[in-house]
Design a protein around this motif. Sequence first.
Motif, PDB file in Angstrom:
ATOM      1  N   THR A  71       0.238   4.134   0.868  1.00 14.93           N
ATOM      2  CA  THR A  71       0.020   5.047   1.995  1.00 14.93           C
ATOM      3  C   THR A  71       0.514   4.473   3.322  1.00 14.93           C
ATOM      4  O   THR A  71       1.292   5.101   4.028  1.00 14.93           O
ATOM      5  CB  THR A  71      -1.487   5.385   2.115  1.00 14.93           C
ATOM      6  OG1 THR A  71      -1.955   5.756   0.823  1.00 14.93           O
ATOM      7  CG2 THR A  71      -1.719   6.525   3.092  1.00 14.93           C
ATOM      8  N   CYS A  72       0.084   3.263   3.662  1.00 12.88           N
ATOM      9  CA  CYS A  72       0.419   2.739   4.992  1.00 12.88           C
ATOM     10  C   CYS A  72       1.491   1.665   4.953  1.00 12.88           C
ATOM     11  O   CYS A  72       1.964   1.227   5.989  1.00 12.88           O
ATOM     12  CB  CYS A  72      -0.830   2.207   5.687  1.00 12.88           C
ATOM     13  SG  CYS A  72      -1.457   0.692   4.954  1.00 12.88           S
ATOM     14  N   MET A 107      -8.105  -0.372   3.645  1.00 14.44           N
ATOM     15  CA  MET A 107      -8.222   0.544   4.782  1.00 14.44           C
ATOM     16  C   MET A 107      -7.955   1.982   4.334  1.00 14.44           C
ATOM     17  O   MET A 107      -8.732   2.886   4.625  1.00 14.44           O
ATOM     18  CB  MET A 107      -7.228   0.142   5.871  1.00 14.44           C
ATOM     19  CG  MET A 107      -7.219   1.096   7.037  1.00 14.44           C
ATOM     20  SD  MET A 107      -5.946   0.710   8.248  1.00 14.44           S
ATOM     21  CE  MET A 107      -4.495   1.346   7.432  1.00 14.44           C
ATOM     22  N   CYS A 108      -6.836   2.175   3.595  1.00 13.82           N
ATOM     23  CA  CYS A 108      -6.480   3.539   3.188  1.00 13.82           C
ATOM     24  C   CYS A 108      -7.493   4.112   2.204  1.00 13.82           C
ATOM     25  O   CYS A 108      -7.796   5.305   2.256  1.00 13.82           O
ATOM     26  CB  CYS A 108      -5.068   3.568   2.615  1.00 13.82           C
ATOM     27  SG  CYS A 108      -3.827   3.293   3.890  1.00 13.82           S
ATOM     28  N   ARG A 149      -7.959  -4.343  10.433  1.00 10.68           N
ATOM     29  CA  ARG A 149      -7.479  -3.158   9.730  1.00 10.68           C
ATOM     30  C   ARG A 149      -8.566  -2.109   9.543  1.00 10.68           C
ATOM     31  O   ARG A 149      -8.302  -1.013   9.073  1.00 10.68           O
ATOM     32  CB  ARG A 149      -6.856  -3.565   8.389  1.00 10.68           C
ATOM     33  CG  ARG A 149      -5.582  -4.381   8.596  1.00 10.68           C
ATOM     34  CD  ARG A 149      -4.955  -4.792   7.301  1.00 10.68           C
ATOM     35  NE  ARG A 149      -4.905  -3.715   6.331  1.00 10.68           N
ATOM     36  CZ  ARG A 149      -4.014  -2.732   6.323  1.00 10.68           C
ATOM     37  NH1 ARG A 149      -3.107  -2.678   7.253  1.00 10.68           N
ATOM     38  NH2 ARG A 149      -4.035  -1.810   5.385  1.00 10.68           N
ATOM     39  N   CYS A 180       0.853  -1.188   0.000  1.00  7.54           N
ATOM     40  CA  CYS A 180       0.000   0.000   0.000  1.00  7.54           C
ATOM     41  C   CYS A 180       0.886   1.234   0.000  1.00  7.54           C
ATOM     42  O   CYS A 180       1.794   1.359   0.820  1.00  7.54           O
ATOM     43  CB  CYS A 180      -0.912   0.006   1.218  1.00  7.54           C
ATOM     44  SG  CYS A 180      -1.839   1.552   1.366  1.00  7.54           S
ATOM     45  N   CYS A 213      -4.493   0.164  -0.110  1.00 13.50           N
ATOM     46  CA  CYS A 213      -5.166  -0.962   0.555  1.00 13.50           C
ATOM     47  C   CYS A 213      -6.612  -0.573   0.875  1.00 13.50           C
ATOM     48  O   CYS A 213      -6.976   0.601   0.800  1.00 13.50           O
ATOM     49  CB  CYS A 213      -4.430  -1.365   1.821  1.00 13.50           C
ATOM     50  SG  CYS A 213      -4.664  -0.234   3.192  1.00 13.50           S
TER      51      CYS A 213
HETATM   52 ZN   LIG Z   1      -2.902   1.316   3.301  1.00  8.23          ZN
END
Ligand SMILES: [Zn+2]
Length: 354
Positions: A45-46, A128-129, A175, A43, A126
Amino acid sequence: MTSTICPKCGNNTSILLSGICKECFFENFVLAQLPQVLQAKICATCGARFTRGRWTDEYDVESVVLKTIEDSLSIHEAAEDIEICINPRQLTPHMYKAEVEVVARIQGEPVSSELSTEIRILRESCEMCSRMSGGYFEGIIQIRAAERIPSEDELDACMRIVNLTIDRMRDKGDRLAFITDTIKSKEGLDLYIGSVNSGRHICKAITEEIGGTFSESPSLFGQKDGKEIYRITFSMRLPRFTPGDIIAIGNRKIVVKHMGKKLTGTNLMDSSRFIATEEETVQAKQVGHIRDTVDAVVVSEEENELMILDPFTFRTVNVKKPIGFSPVEDGEIPVIRIEETLFILPPEWRTNKI
Ligand SMILES: [Zn+2]
Ligand SMILES: [Zn+2]
């Protein structure tokens, strides 16, 4: 040692590996195999890694690279005492190369293998993001207080519990335990949460630590593609009385310890434990707080009583020693004055000051 004949080459041999002599066995032996090109999906971002159909939290790209190699490396099933050494190098943000050395033993014989591979990094978002950036939420926790406005300190304490609970749930692999938005209002705080499950855990953690109660109810949040969309609202009520409050219930004066569905505390009269149901506390009124405790001079000490100098009126008064009272040390004891009456601060509250 008995000698046998190798079925493959016909030579005499004392050791048979997989039914053939050592020379024949190692002729076509492959200790370890690794694809020349590997892909790692992370991902952007995370940093989570996508593996076996789901996203899992990761610390950094390098650990994703190492795990991707470990997962793709196949080692001969007869190998023992296996040691793997992976040496990754970043070529570009999208590509790593790695040398891999495998050392092992086959029936006591040392064997080793050197491999290399290229890891291509695919960066995506992902679930979540993408949900977080899209403002996704499954529920709202509305933190309020019963018959009062929660204090800043209480809301800070709530947020500390919220963050700890979310960290704990994320560690366990949930998550969707995240907060999309936090809105402060006059009455309290609204938290927009990624999953109903995390909302429930947060409310439980707050009521366990701070007290109060919560309820949950679905509410209609609009329509999408002709379908009604529901969100869960958690109505969190911080307790009417907080630890350290002194309340009057009938003619008893109680120091509040915890208020959930029941109220527990200490009776100021004799320091005995006190417990009341929700109905019994309906008429209760706050009459003080243990932070108003002051020290009083002890004039004399009897077996069951103390004669003390009232720090407000400067008159001597006799008070009963509470349960668990320990001898006066420096000639002073903490007292609290409630509606003209002087009480000795219960021993457990001396060390447990708010
Ligand atoms: Zn993420
Ligand atoms: Zn042979």
